[in-house]
Design an enzyme around this catalytic site. Structure first.
Site, PDB file in Angstrom:
ATOM      1  N   PRO A 168      25.954  37.051  50.204  1.00  0.00           N
ATOM      2  CG  PRO A 168      25.084  37.633  52.305  1.00  0.00           C
ATOM      3  CD  PRO A 168      24.988  36.586  51.209  1.00  0.00           C
TER       4      PRO A 168
ATOM      5  NE  ARG B  28      30.253  45.316  47.842  1.00  0.00           N
ATOM      6  CZ  ARG B  28      31.294  45.629  47.091  1.00  0.00           C
ATOM      7  NH1 ARG B  28      32.043  46.659  47.396  1.00  0.00           N
ATOM      8  NH2 ARG B  28      31.568  44.926  46.013  1.00  0.00           N
TER       9      ARG B  28
ATOM     10  CB  CYS C 224      56.388  55.208  43.563  1.00  0.00           C
ATOM     11  SG  CYS C 224      57.509  55.433  44.926  1.00  0.00           S
TER      12      CYS C 224
HETATM   13  C1  LIG Z   1      31.809  38.342  44.482  1.00  0.00           C
HETATM   14  C2  LIG Z   1      30.729  37.354  44.562  1.00  0.00           C
HETATM   15  C3  LIG Z   1      29.840  37.397  45.632  1.00  0.00           C
HETATM   16  C4  LIG Z   1      29.886  38.436  46.713  1.00  0.00           C
HETATM   17  O1  LIG Z   1      29.755  39.721  46.253  1.00  0.00           O
HETATM   18  P1  LIG Z   1      29.546  40.915  47.321  1.00  0.00           P
HETATM   19  O2  LIG Z   1      29.487  42.123  46.475  1.00  0.00           O
HETATM   20  O3  LIG Z   1      30.713  40.904  48.241  1.00  0.00           O
HETATM   21  O4  LIG Z   1      28.280  40.605  48.033  1.00  0.00           O
HETATM   22  C5  LIG Z   1      28.865  36.427  45.695  1.00  0.00           C
HETATM   23  N1  LIG Z   1      28.773  35.463  44.749  1.00  0.00           N
HETATM   24  C6  LIG Z   1      29.626  35.392  43.717  1.00  0.00           C
HETATM   25  C7  LIG Z   1      29.474  34.301  42.740  1.00  0.00           C
HETATM   26  C8  LIG Z   1      30.619  36.329  43.578  1.00  0.00           C
HETATM   27  O5  LIG Z   1      31.453  36.260  42.540  1.00  0.00           O
END
Ligand SMILES: *Cc1c(COP(=O)(O)O)cnc(C)c1O
Length: 463
Positions: free
Chosen positions: A321, A323, A391
């Site tokens: 995780p 986000r 802009c």
């Molecule tokens: C972007 C990504 C995540 C995290 O994604 P979230 O939406 O921030 O949880 C985890 N693993 C991989 C391989 C990613 O590319």
């Protein structure tokens, strides 16, 4: 599907359809705890506070725009994820969501591992003392130097993404006299967003080796044949802002299928699977994400069931995780500069930042909430669009929002849930210096990433 299904994108539609936005909330001054960091409140005067500090004082001390991050909330979310998955699984925080040395220290202290996908993220992690064995290196085009630095540092996991990279990593590890643990990233044909997922046989994207056509199985065969690489498992990542686990069900089924095939063809039971990240958060009151404990239970059940039916021992699970750890912990504070009421449409509220500190609205049609932060108001709701100072007419921070009709220049607005993919995707578009990130805890506010200055910008411009 999101509204981005509009072929030209909804930002090209001059007037949004009637009923496009939700009706005004009953109380414009209320703070929905789902979208705000844990310690955010209003004080007796009605001024927004975080970690015991009010935004009038914070704006005075740190200026606007600025990101204010609730450190206790960040740490609590780390612990919630770690405890939900327990001893039998690993949680890797996806550093791309937001990474700084303070963040690395918090992760280290709270028992999370860390995903990085570039040399810069790796350098940040190592410089703040994250033990290398807790770092995983991702990316679809890691450079030779990035692979070298990671292997030399002894990272716990490299997630290999292509046939060329398998050969490259093996060569570097052999030269350095290492046996590097690796996972293989596969694409399972599942793309998940919010409440939907699409499952197909093929996947049209740049990441990973497709399960279809046997490319993933061929990747497994190649890695198993290389002494300098130790294949520990299979990795899959299916989307972003996901609210239910049904997409993971299909992904886990297909990943476990590859584990079973690996056992049958090579007599090897791989000990790990990683189901990636992408778990959703509440950007507005309409979003209702599951708790980490519910997600952990559900993912563990899915993996147990799939392994039982394939006759495999349950591998060690990891998740990533980004986000869902950092997103809800921060808000962006802006000052209102100008207001333009457009009769019968809406009022354009211009703030002192915009797409340079939050590109997600322009890039993904992301939805955000916003609140008047410097005071409360009993004025009626005014349909508003919060826009930046760039802009570019697509420079929108919050597409549809109700703000009090007495909003005026000098008022402070706070946009919650900007902890992920805002500072980390910030740009210097229009030569705007990027805002600082300020961590607040127990009445103390501390800059963890300082504001850029015009001097910083000019330093790179060598004339
Ligand atoms: C972007 C990504 C995540 C995290 O994604 P979230 O939406 O921030 O949880 C985890 N693993 C991989 C391989 C990613 O590319």
């Amino acid at each position: 599907m999101s509204r981005s299904a509009h072929p030209a994108g909804p930002r090209h539609a001059d007037v949004l359809p009637e009923g496009h936005y939700s009706p005004p909330p009953a109380d414009l001054n209320a703070l929905d705890p789902r979208v705000w960091a844990g310690s955010v409140r209003r004080d007796k005067r009605g001024v927004l506070t975080v970690g015991g500090r009010d935004v009038l004082a914070l704006a005075e001390e740190f200026g606007t725009p600025a990101y204010f991050l609730d450190e206790d909330d960040f740490r609590a979310r780390c612990r919630a994820w770690r405890d939900a998955f327990g001893e039998g699984a690993d949680v890797y925080y996806a550093g791309k969501a937001f990474l700084s040395r303070a963040v690395v220290r918090w992760l280290t202290e709270e028992g999370l591992n860390l995903d990085v996908c570039t040399g810069g993220e790796l350098a940040t992690a190592l410089s703040a003392g994250m033990p290398a064995e807790r770092i995983a290196l991702h990316g679809n085009n890691k450079s030779t130097q990035e692979l070298e630095r990671a292997i030399e540092a002894g990272v716990g996991r490299i997630v290999l993404d292509s046939f060329q990279e398998i050969a490259r990593a093996a060569h570097i590890a052999r030269r350095l006299g290492r046996r590097q643990p690796v996972q293989l990233r596969v694409t399972v044909g599942v793309e998940a967003h919010t409440h939907e997922f699409i499952a197909t046989a093929h996947e049209d994207q740049k990441f990973g080796l497709p399960l279809a056509e046997g490319q993933a199985a061929e990747g497994v065969r190649r890695v198993l044949g290389l002494d300098s690489l130790e294949l520990t498992g299979i990795h899959s990542h299916i989307g972003s802002q996901i609210f239910d686990t049904s997409g993971f069900e299909v992904a886990a089924h297909r990943v476990v299928g590859l584990l079973a095939q690996t056992r049958d063809e090579h007599g090897v039971e791989l000990p790990e699977i990683d189901l990636g990240g992408g778990l959703g958060i509440a950007y507005t009151s309409a979003d209702d994400p599951a708790e980490p404990s519910a997600i952990a239970r559900s993912l563990a059940q899915i993996v147990d069931r799939e392994c039982a039916s394939a006759g495999l021992a349950v591998p060690r699970l990891s998740v990533e995780p980004g986000r869902a750890v950092v997103g809800p912990t921060a808000f962006t504070l802006y000052e209102v500069g100008t207001l333009k009421p457009l009769e019968g449409l809406r009022t354009y509220v211009s703030v002192d930042g915009g797409m340079s500190d939050n590109i997600r609205t322009a890039l993904y049609d992301a939805e955000y909430s916003v609140a008047l932060a410097s005071r409360t108001s009993e004025a009626p709701p005014m349909l508003s669009r919060v826009v930046g100072k760039h802009c570019e007419s697509g420079d929108i921070v919050v597409r549809d929002a109700f703000l009090p009709a007495d909003l005026a220049p000098g008022d402070l607005l706070a946009v919650p849930a900007t902890g992920a993919y805002c500072r980390s995707m910030a740009s210097n578009y229009n030569h705007v210096p990027r805002p600082p990130v300020v961590a607040v805890r127990d009445g103390e506010a501390r800059t963890i990433v300082r504001r850029e200055t015009e001097e910083d910008l000019l330093r790179l411009d060598v004339g």
